[in-house]
Design a protein around this motif. Structure first.
Motif, PDB file in Angstrom:
ATOM      1  N   THR A 144       2.349   4.385   5.282  1.00 18.73           N
ATOM      2  CA  THR A 144       1.662   3.146   4.849  1.00 18.73           C
ATOM      3  C   THR A 144       2.637   1.965   4.831  1.00 18.73           C
ATOM      4  OG1 THR A 144       2.093   3.689   2.539  1.00 18.73           O
ATOM      5  CG2 THR A 144      -0.056   4.331   3.421  1.00 18.73           C
ATOM      6  N   VAL A 146       0.881  -1.181   0.000  1.00 21.88           N
ATOM      7  CA  VAL A 146       0.000   0.000   0.000  1.00 21.88           C
ATOM      8  C   VAL A 146       0.916   1.227   0.000  1.00 21.88           C
ATOM      9  CG1 VAL A 146      -0.225  -0.171   2.525  1.00 21.88           C
ATOM     10  CG2 VAL A 146      -1.799   1.292   1.225  1.00 21.88           C
ATOM     11  N   THR A 205      -3.126   4.651  13.722  1.00 22.57           N
ATOM     12  CA  THR A 205      -2.909   3.539  12.799  1.00 22.57           C
ATOM     13  C   THR A 205      -4.218   2.812  12.518  1.00 22.57           C
ATOM     14  OG1 THR A 205      -0.652   3.231  13.577  1.00 22.57           O
ATOM     15  CG2 THR A 205      -1.670   1.360  12.419  1.00 22.57           C
ATOM     16  N   THR A 212      -1.644  -1.347   6.230  1.00 22.76           N
ATOM     17  CA  THR A 212      -1.705  -0.364   7.316  1.00 22.76           C
ATOM     18  C   THR A 212      -1.549   1.054   6.768  1.00 22.76           C
ATOM     19  OG1 THR A 212      -0.777  -1.965   8.853  1.00 22.76           O
ATOM     20  CG2 THR A 212      -0.677   0.362   9.489  1.00 22.76           C
ATOM     21  N   ALA A 213      -2.359   1.945   7.325  1.00 21.87           N
ATOM     22  CA  ALA A 213      -2.226   3.390   7.032  1.00 21.87           C
ATOM     23  C   ALA A 213      -2.166   4.127   8.376  1.00 21.87           C
ATOM     24  CB  ALA A 213      -3.398   3.894   6.197  1.00 21.87           C
ATOM     25  N   LEU A 246      -3.940   6.880  -1.604  1.00 21.25           N
ATOM     26  CA  LEU A 246      -3.426   5.561  -1.199  1.00 21.25           C
ATOM     27  C   LEU A 246      -3.746   4.552  -2.316  1.00 21.25           C
ATOM     28  CD1 LEU A 246      -4.113   7.173   1.540  1.00 21.25           C
ATOM     29  CD2 LEU A 246      -3.868   4.916   2.635  1.00 21.25           C
ATOM     30  N   ASN A 283       1.479   5.627  -0.740  1.00 16.64           N
ATOM     31  CA  ASN A 283       0.747   6.905  -0.677  1.00 16.64           C
ATOM     32  C   ASN A 283       1.504   7.965  -1.457  1.00 16.64           C
ATOM     33  OD1 ASN A 283       2.313   8.820   1.429  1.00 16.64           O
ATOM     34  ND2 ASN A 283       2.407   6.673   2.185  1.00 16.64           N
TER      35      ASN A 283
END
Length: 617
Positions: free
Chosen positions: A365, A258, A296, A289-290, A276, A260
């Motif tokens: 991310t 992932v 988080t 995960t972001a 994203l 960004n």
């Protein structure tokens, strides 16, 4: 008569004696020239007819002697057949020794035993051909008496009418019987517990399970193989195979991510906008995960997310999931979370406000492989293979976890045959290999009276089980016993003394050596044991047959030798009655010749007496 010549008394006497001497001389000369003192019935009726009787008997015995010689050759031909069959039985024994040495349940051992079974069958066929070629002069002492048995065509047709059953037959028939055939079972599929435990240990798997229900149209009894490939830190894959079907799944490939990007920077009066993007091969359990301003938000790919086979659909599904997690945490704080539009794999995050510090935010991310991966695969046979792969455990094994594990598949399907005595033989797909396990193709059910053989089709055998398929196979005598191959030998001209050599059967039929075709391709040890028992019995039968022929051969040979000697006795007897003693006849002839000479001289002297009268005139 007045003109007749008158001989003196002495002349007539001498002339008569001379005639008698000449007759005796001619007779002796005839005897010496023919060698016989009796040449016709006139020479001596008693001796002539007695000698003729002896000579005729000797002639009859000579004819019988020729028949005995042919009988000896016939027996030798049969004995040679037995000797050659014994050699073939020895070769078959060697194949069984090799089969016992390859009793493993691995594919190589099973294949080796199948090859040995094929060779065993070839030897069996050659025994029958050799026995058939052992005849001599229209007699075959090792081809049996013609008695035969076979399954009735009607009962075979009935058995073949059962779904998934074909090519029904009965081999090695010893006596008539009836066998009840029944197919039963639920078709439930399980995996051998020992194989499952080994696969879990060697391949780094957890919760391995082989289950399902056999398909009624595409079932099979094939084993399941699970192969792990790859290296630590790189793409790993599992290949699951059953029969002709194979499934490959890649995992722990580290390609999922992932990322960004800053689409619009936050400045006075302008809100920050970041995008994203989900990319890579997404597997169930992969974590995305972001982190926004230290908060988080995590999303793990679900089974539903990875249902699709194409990467774009999987990425889109994960993008929606992560977007929902971020939205649920930030929307209330004034952030604007964009939607995942269409089939894209992106969404946006916009800052809370256009003024002050709220117009910007920090964003991080990351993505990681699942710690575990649950796999469930379905095959057209109805088999379901499911298991969990633990990343840490597999990595701990390293490349040692690579390789293939085979799991024997057990299926609740049975075929049972029962004879008239109530003895039942069952082959079941639920049995462990090496213990009467039902297999696709020919299956053999051995009884004391014969061996029932059925071709079972795994693809639709569940239909037969569901319908409780059943039928009877009956065997009956097809040919009567006869004596056409028995050898009768006559020893005297009156046929009051002779010998009958009964034909024996060294064919592989149940009436002979009772050697059956290899059962179930020697899949089980018990199949090899049955073949071993058959060869042991065949060896004993052959030894007995050889001993019997040898005994008969000795008897005939002895009678033949006796006939030769007795013939000489008869001929000598006949010769004694008719043949002349040449020494005595020669001496007699010499004496007669002397007598004849003296007779001529005496007759001449007598005649001289008459001549002396003439001198007076």
């Amino acid at each position: 008569m007045s003109d007749a010549v008158q001989l003196s008394s002495s002349m007539r006497t001498n002339l008569l004696l001379l005639q008698q001497t000449n007759t005796s001389t001619a007779k002796l000369e005839n005897q010496l020239s023919t060698g016989n003192k009796v040449n016709t019935a006139l020479d001596g009726p008693t001796a002539y007819f007695a000698a003729q009787s002896l000579n005729q008997r000797a002639s009859d015995l000579s004819t019988l002697k020729d028949a005995m010689t042919q009988a000896v050759s016939t027996i030798k031909a049969g004995n040679q057949g037995i000797t050659s069959v014994q050699s073939l039985v020895g070769q078959a024994q060697g194949l069984l020794t090799s089969a016992y040495a390859n009793l493993g349940t691995d594919a190589s051992s099973i294949s080796t035993r199948k090859s040995l079974a094929t060779q065993f069958n070839a030897i069996k066929d050659q025994i029958d051909k050799l026995a058939g070629d052992s005849g001599y002069s229209g007699k075959n002492l090792v081809a049996g008496n013609g008695q035969g048995f076979a399954a009735t065509s009607t009962s075979v047709a009935t058995a073949n009418s059962i779904t998934a059953i074909s090519n029904a037959k009965v081999t090695n028939i010893v006596s008539a019987d009836t066998y009840s055939i029944r197919v039963s079972g639920t078709g439930a599929v399980t995996g051998a517990a020992g194989d499952i435990a080994d696969a879990q240990t060697n391949r780094g798997l957890f919760g391995l399970k082989v289950s399902g229900t056999l398909s009624s149209t595409a079932g099979n009894f094939s084993d399941v193989s699970i192969a792990i490939r790859g290296a630590v830190g790189q793409t790993r894959s599992v290949v699951v195979t059953e029969g002709d079907e194979s499934r490959t799944i890649n995992f722990f490939d580290n390609t999922q991510s992932v990322s960004n990007t800053l689409s619009t920077a936050g400045t006075s009066g302008v809100k920050q906008l970041s995008t994203l993007t989900i990319t890579g091969n997404v597997d169930q359990g992969d974590t995305f995960t972001a982190t926004v301003n230290g908060r988080t938000f995590t999303y793990s790919a679900s089974a539903g997310d990875v249902t699709a086979t194409d990467s774009a659909s999987r990425e889109n599904a994960v993008a929606k999931g992560l977007r929902a997690a971020v939205n649920s945490g930030l929307a209330a704080s004034g952030y604007t979370i964009g939607t995942v539009s269409g089939t894209t794999n992106t969404f946006t995050i916009q800052a809370q406000s256009a003024t002050g510090t709220a117009n910007t935010f920090t964003l991080g991310t990351s993505a990681s492989n699942a710690l575990t991966k649950d796999i469930s695969l379905s095959f057209s046979s109805g088999t379901v293979v499911s298991f969990t792969i633990d990343r840490k455990s597999l990595e701990a094994l390293g490349t040692a976890g690579n390789g293939t594990s085979s799991i024997e598949k057990n299926v609740d399907i049975s075929v049972t045959a029962t004879d008239l005595n109530g003895v039942s033989v069952t082959r079941s797909g639920a049995n462990e290999r090496g213990s009467a396990k039902l297999a696709d193709g020919e299956n053999a059910f051995a009884f004391d009276t014969g061996t029932v053989r059925l071709n079972v089709a795994a693809k639709n055998v569940l239909q037969a089980a569901s319908a409780s398929g059943a039928a009877n196979i009956s065997t009956a005598q097809t040919t009567a016993a006869g004596t056409q191959n028995d050898l009768s030998v006559q020893f005297n001209q009156n046929n009051t003394s002779g010998l009958t050599v009964a034909a024996t059967n060294i064919t592989t039929s149940g009436q002979g050596l009772a050697i059956d075709y290899a059962q179930n391709d020697f899949l089980d040890r018990s199949d090899i044991d049955k073949a071993q028992a058959q060869l042991t019995n065949a060896t004993n039968v052959l030894r007995s047959a050889s001993q019997t022929l040898s005994t008969n051969l000795n008897i005939i040979q002895t009678r033949s030798d006796f006939t030769d000697a007795f013939n000489n006795v008869l001929q000598d007897g006949a010769n004694n009655l008719t043949q002349v003693d040449q020494n005595a006849a020669g001496a007699q002839l010499l004496a007669l010749q002397t007598k004849q000479s003296l007779g001529v001289t005496t007759l001449s002297l007598a005649n001289q007496a008459q001549q002396s009268i003439l001198k007076l005139f």
